[in-house]
Design an enzyme around this catalytic site. Structure first.
Site, PDB file in Angstrom:
ATOM      1  N   GLU A  34      72.095 -80.483 -20.358  1.00  0.00           N
ATOM      2  CA  GLU A  34      73.027 -81.436 -20.961  1.00  0.00           C
ATOM      3  C   GLU A  34      73.758 -82.372 -19.996  1.00  0.00           C
ATOM      4  O   GLU A  34      74.982 -82.274 -19.838  1.00  0.00           O
ATOM      5  CB  GLU A  34      74.106 -80.664 -21.750  1.00  0.00           C
ATOM      6  CG  GLU A  34      73.593 -79.843 -22.888  1.00  0.00           C
ATOM      7  CD  GLU A  34      74.740 -79.189 -23.682  1.00  0.00           C
ATOM      8  OE1 GLU A  34      75.919 -79.350 -23.305  1.00  0.00           O
ATOM      9  OE2 GLU A  34      74.447 -78.518 -24.668  1.00  0.00           O
ATOM     10  N   GLU A  51      69.301 -75.082 -27.568  1.00  0.00           N
ATOM     11  CA  GLU A  51      70.611 -74.499 -27.896  1.00  0.00           C
ATOM     12  C   GLU A  51      71.018 -74.910 -29.295  1.00  0.00           C
ATOM     13  O   GLU A  51      70.868 -76.073 -29.686  1.00  0.00           O
ATOM     14  CB  GLU A  51      71.728 -74.983 -26.954  1.00  0.00           C
ATOM     15  CG  GLU A  51      71.798 -74.288 -25.646  1.00  0.00           C
ATOM     16  CD  GLU A  51      73.008 -74.742 -24.816  1.00  0.00           C
ATOM     17  OE1 GLU A  51      74.032 -75.177 -25.394  1.00  0.00           O
ATOM     18  OE2 GLU A  51      72.901 -74.666 -23.581  1.00  0.00           O
TER      19      GLU A  51
HETATM   20  O1  IFM Z   1      78.702 -73.163 -23.826  1.00  0.00           O
HETATM   21  C1  IFM Z   1      78.090 -74.409 -23.916  1.00  0.00           C
HETATM   22  C2  IFM Z   1      76.874 -74.478 -23.018  1.00  0.00           C
HETATM   23  O2  IFM Z   1      77.180 -74.169 -21.704  1.00  0.00           O
HETATM   24  C3  IFM Z   1      76.275 -75.859 -23.070  1.00  0.00           C
HETATM   25  N1  IFM Z   1      76.050 -76.270 -24.425  1.00  0.00           N
HETATM   26  C4  IFM Z   1      77.117 -76.134 -25.372  1.00  0.00           C
HETATM   27  C5  IFM Z   1      77.663 -74.718 -25.333  1.00  0.00           C
HETATM   28  C6  IFM Z   1      78.805 -74.556 -26.344  1.00  0.00           C
HETATM   29  O3  IFM Z   1      79.844 -75.433 -26.066  1.00  0.00           O
END
Ligand code: IFM
Length: 474
Positions: free
Chosen positions: A197, A385
């Site tokens: 990200e 994710e």
């Molecule tokens: O915890 C984070 C992760 O590190 C990166 N993506 C979003 C998640 C939730 O905020």
């Protein structure tokens, strides 16, 4: 029993017509099965080094920007830090066995750069290599496929002292780190992601200072963004050259953007927001450049360009990891520099809200998948994710997190919808395997399928974890 099995039984018993429609429509008889996604669909969970490992200064590990940032007062809402986190450094055996017992077959984790190279470059910390060797070997022993992310935000502090992502020399430092990982672990780890990200850590860390390293303003943001963009190709090329039969990708946080009102000013604000949230990070890597028409401030990026950059920015990844939690609803706001737009607060939108203050909006998942899949040169998408933080409470020793189960089902249905329409989606990873350190929010928002008591380090599988485990077997 699923819906059709239930209907058959009712017909046999002759009571079909007496069952109210509302019950039949009820999600109780939801037919969603993991096998609906196809036999080669990959199912897993995700974590990240700083959020779970702890052992921040153990066995030769160097300081990371998150160690430094979390140790400073006022940066973390709860004044907590990742010094111990889930103590995965010492408990990885039990945690991986728990994963195995939950039928989780793929695990996405990240490697801590300062654990391997305490100064970011130069001297290698053998004990750091040994740790990831043990973790990877344990995954393989338990028949869990490891998916490694190279950069999930814990930059060595020593490199930050030299400017971090703002310093172009980082391209060489990053190449050295990626090459080390690829040579040491590439014999056993075949699935790699270069970044986690950029659309989160670059703006939050280098524009609005709410994440490490706590920098503010476009003078920090623009060079950091450009060097991160270039580093995708640097990392990707090393992995391609070194890892035999590698599946090489990178991940982006993406959110569908809607205008709050259906008029031209709001529609234009949503276009700028989309450019700022989604396009600015992925398009340079796809060879489309930065979206300067929507965000004219990006033209200042030219200052950081070197002659071959345009050629070196694109990289032909085997897959793109798409990470989605919510959607963004946008309104125009002149005073926001560069963007002239703002998110509308989720509570104004009439849907459920998570502990992060994010709107629950499953259809946003479908829409953003379609948007990203529309780029011509993406070969495959994995949802690397997705998950949710709700308040978890104990009832007779169990955590009945039915809202999380519902959230996962609703988002999965939208993924299946996109897949059935022909999008090549290869897999799905829940964020997160267990509750962990949620960056500037501390330990308060809990995203795990497994509850962690941070005082005792006891793990308890939540109902969502039990549900996911059963779902994986269907
Ligand atoms: O915890 C984070 C992760 O590190 C990166 N993506 C979003 C998640 C939730 O905020």
């Amino acid at each position: 029993m699923n819906r059709s099995e239930f209907l058959k039984l009712c017909a046999i018993l002759g009571i079909g017509s007496t069952i109210p429609k509302s019950i039949l429509a009820n999600d109780l008889f939801n037919d969603l099965r993991s096998s609906d996604f196809g036999n080669d669909f990959v199912w897993g969970t995700a974590t990240a080094s700083y959020q779970i490992e702890g052992a921040w200064n153990v066995d030769g590990k160097g300081e990371s920007i998150w160690d430094r940032f979390a140790h400073q007062p006022r940066n973390i809402k709860t004044k907590e830090n990742g010094d111990v986190a889930c103590d995965f450094y010492n408990r990885y055996n039990e945690d991986i066995e728990l994963m195995r017992d939950m039928h989780i077959k793929h695990s996405r984790f990240s490697i801590s750069w300062p654990r391997l190279l305490p100064e970011g470059t130069g001297k290698i910390n053998q004990k750091g290599i040994d740790f990831y060797d043990r973790v990877i070997d344990k995954y393989l022993k338990e028949n869990i496929t490891p998916w490694a992310t190279l950069y999930h935000w814990d930059l060595p502090q020593k490199l930050q002292d030299k400017g971090g992502w703002e310093n172009r020399d980082i391209l060489g430092w990053f190449e050295e780190y990626v090459s080390l990982c690829a040579h040491k672990f590439g014999d056993r780890v075949k699935n790699w992601m270069v970044f986690n990200e950029p659309g989160t850590f670059v703006p939050l860390g280098y524009l609005i200072k709410i994440h490490a390293p706590g920098k503010f303003g476009f003078n920090h943001f623009l060079p950091a963004l450009h060097h991160v963009s270039l580093a995708h190709g640097v990392g990707g090329r090393v992995l391609k050259n070194v890892v035999k039969d590698g599946n090489i990708g990178t991940t982006f946080s993406c959110s569908h953007v809607d205008p709050y009102k259906n008029n031209e000013r709001f529609i234009q604000s949503a276009k700028r927001m989309d450019a700022f949230t989604n396009r600015m990070y992925i398009e340079p890597i796809l060879g489309l450049g930065y979206p300067t028409a929507e965000i004219p401030k990006l033209k200042k990026m030219e200052k950081y360009f070197k002659p071959d950059d345009e050629k070196n920015l694109p990289f032909d990844f085997d897959f793109i990891g798409l990470q989605n939690y919510s959607r963004i609803v946008s309104k125009p706001l002149q005073i926001v520099p560069g963007l002239h737009a703002m998110n509308v607060k989720a509570k104004k939108l009439g849907h459920d809200i998570t502990e992060m203050g994010w709107e629950v909006y499953p259809e946003g998942m479908y829409k953003i998948i379609k948007q990203i899949a529309a780029y011509k040169n993406i070969k495959k998408i994995y949802i690397t994710e997705n998950g949710v933080a709700f308040k978890d409470s104990f009832v007779n020793g169990n955590i009945n997190d039915t809202k999380r189960i519902q959230f996962l089902k609703d988002y999965l249905k939208q993924i299946l919808r996109a897949k059935k329409e022909g999008v090549d989606i290869g897999g799905y990873f829940v964020w997160s395997f267990m509750d962990n350190f949620e960056w500037a929010e501390g330990y308060h928002p809990r995203f795990g399928l497994v509850h962690v008591d941070f005082k005792t380090q006891q793990r308890i599988i939540k109902d969502s974890g039990k549900w996911f485990s059963e779902f994986l077997q269907k």
